[in-house]
Motif scaffolding. Structure first.
Motif, PDB file in Angstrom:
ATOM      1  N   GLY A  57      -2.323   1.399   5.617  1.00  0.00           N
ATOM      2  CA  GLY A  57      -2.717   2.780   5.360  1.00  0.00           C
ATOM      3  C   GLY A  57      -4.201   2.920   5.096  1.00  0.00           C
ATOM      4  O   GLY A  57      -4.747   4.020   5.173  1.00  0.00           O
ATOM      5  N   GLN A  58      -4.871   1.797   4.793  1.00  0.00           N
ATOM      6  CA  GLN A  58      -6.312   1.814   4.583  1.00  0.00           C
ATOM      7  C   GLN A  58      -7.038   1.668   5.927  1.00  0.00           C
ATOM      8  O   GLN A  58      -6.475   1.147   6.890  1.00  0.00           O
ATOM      9  N   PRO A  59      -8.294   2.092   6.007  1.00  0.00           N
ATOM     10  CA  PRO A  59      -9.081   1.792   7.210  1.00  0.00           C
ATOM     11  C   PRO A  59      -9.148   0.284   7.437  1.00  0.00           C
ATOM     12  O   PRO A  59      -9.142  -0.500   6.482  1.00  0.00           O
ATOM     13  N   VAL A  60      -9.209  -0.119   8.696  1.00  0.00           N
ATOM     14  CA  VAL A  60      -9.101  -1.535   9.040  1.00  0.00           C
ATOM     15  C   VAL A  60     -10.173  -2.378   8.355  1.00  0.00           C
ATOM     16  O   VAL A  60      -9.888  -3.461   7.826  1.00  0.00           O
ATOM     17  N   LYS A  61     -11.402  -1.912   8.346  1.00  0.00           N
ATOM     18  CA  LYS A  61     -12.460  -2.702   7.710  1.00  0.00           C
ATOM     19  C   LYS A  61     -12.176  -2.914   6.222  1.00  0.00           C
ATOM     20  O   LYS A  61     -12.449  -3.990   5.673  1.00  0.00           O
ATOM     21  N   LYS A  62     -11.616  -1.905   5.580  1.00  0.00           N
ATOM     22  CA  LYS A  62     -11.291  -2.041   4.161  1.00  0.00           C
ATOM     23  C   LYS A  62     -10.125  -3.001   3.952  1.00  0.00           C
ATOM     24  O   LYS A  62     -10.105  -3.778   2.987  1.00  0.00           O
ATOM     25  N   ILE A  63      -9.141  -2.968   4.860  1.00  0.00           N
ATOM     26  CA  ILE A  63      -8.011  -3.891   4.767  1.00  0.00           C
ATOM     27  C   ILE A  63      -8.504  -5.332   4.705  1.00  0.00           C
ATOM     28  O   ILE A  63      -8.126  -6.108   3.821  1.00  0.00           O
ATOM     29  N   PHE A  64      -9.377  -5.690   5.645  1.00  0.00           N
ATOM     30  CA  PHE A  64      -9.797  -7.085   5.734  1.00  0.00           C
ATOM     31  C   PHE A  64     -10.858  -7.438   4.691  1.00  0.00           C
ATOM     32  O   PHE A  64     -10.962  -8.595   4.286  1.00  0.00           O
ATOM     33  N   GLN A  65     -11.589  -6.457   4.236  1.00  0.00           N
ATOM     34  CA  GLN A  65     -12.493  -6.701   3.113  1.00  0.00           C
ATOM     35  C   GLN A  65     -11.691  -7.037   1.861  1.00  0.00           C
ATOM     36  O   GLN A  65     -12.061  -7.927   1.086  1.00  0.00           O
TER      37      GLN A  65
END
Length: 226
Positions: A57-65
């Motif tokens: 549900g988070q933006p992809v960059k935030k997921i992997f961060q």
């Protein structure tokens, strides 16, 4: 259930609202991370499924961060790209679960004159694969996506959708299962309809919803479609 009047457009989250990738996520994420580790010696530890699901549900960059904070952004982007390719391939092969009633409900909403848009933090290739696999892509007027140029998060995605397609906030609803859906609605004065199924972690994520639905097909009743 009280019928929502005056609604003309429906903005839909995808993961946890139309579709679940939960049954394949751990394998996909771990395969990409292990492959990267074989080549670069990192990351040392891999996230478990609850940790991964908490990020959906988070933006992809935030997921992997959040999952791989020890890696450089370029490293995380490389892993994310491999995961995207694998997810799309698996969805095209029939993996993942489209929730009951999704195709019929969307067709009936479309036939009743509702304008339908996606409102997902997922990458466009991923969302497109989900919609095409269910045979519902033609029912969507548009599938906007985070591009990290103009749109960086769901709040901005919804704002741009309203602007680009001449939508009035009071004539729209956003349907989803996570706080990002709720917050995007609130930021843009769009009513939030919360799903009681999906990937939400707690009832707090539904705070402020104008309605809740236990199945996707309940949207028909909520919007007065017979």
């Amino acid at each position: 259930m009280t019928v929502l009047r005056g609604i003309q457009a429906v903005l839909l989250d995808i993961d946890g609202t139309l579709f679940s990738s939960e049954d394949m996520l751990l394998d996909v994420y771990h395969e990409a991370m292990v492959d990267f580790r074989k080549r670069h010696g990192r990351p040392e530890t891999l996230p478990d499924l609850p940790a991964i699901m908490a990020q959906i549900g988070q933006p992809v960059k935030k997921i992997f961060q959040n999952l791989l904070p020890e890696l450089a952004e370029s490293d995380r982007d490389e892993i994310a790209a491999q995961i995207l390719d694998d997810l799309v391939k698996r969805i095209e092969e029939g993996q993942g679960v489209h929730y009951d009633g999704v195709a019929d409900t969307l067709k009936r909403l479309h036939d009743a004159g509702f304008r339908i848009f996606s409102a997902s933090n997922g990458r466009k290739a991923y969302v497109d694969a989900i919609l095409k696999a269910a045979g519902i892509d033609h029912l969507f007027e548009a599938v906007p996506a985070i591009d990290n140029v103009r749109i960086f998060n769901k709040n901005e995605l919804v704002a741009c959708t309203l602007q680009d397609y001449g939508l009035k906030p009071e004539q729209c609803i956003i349907v989803g299962d996570r706080t990002t859906d709720r917050d995007a609605g609130k930021a843009n004065d769009v009513a939030f309809v919360a799903t009681l199924y999906g990937h939400h972690g707690s009832a707090d994520e539904h705070e402020g919803a104008v309605a809740t639905i236990e199945s996707f097909s309940e949207l028909l009743t909520l919007l007065g479609v017979n």
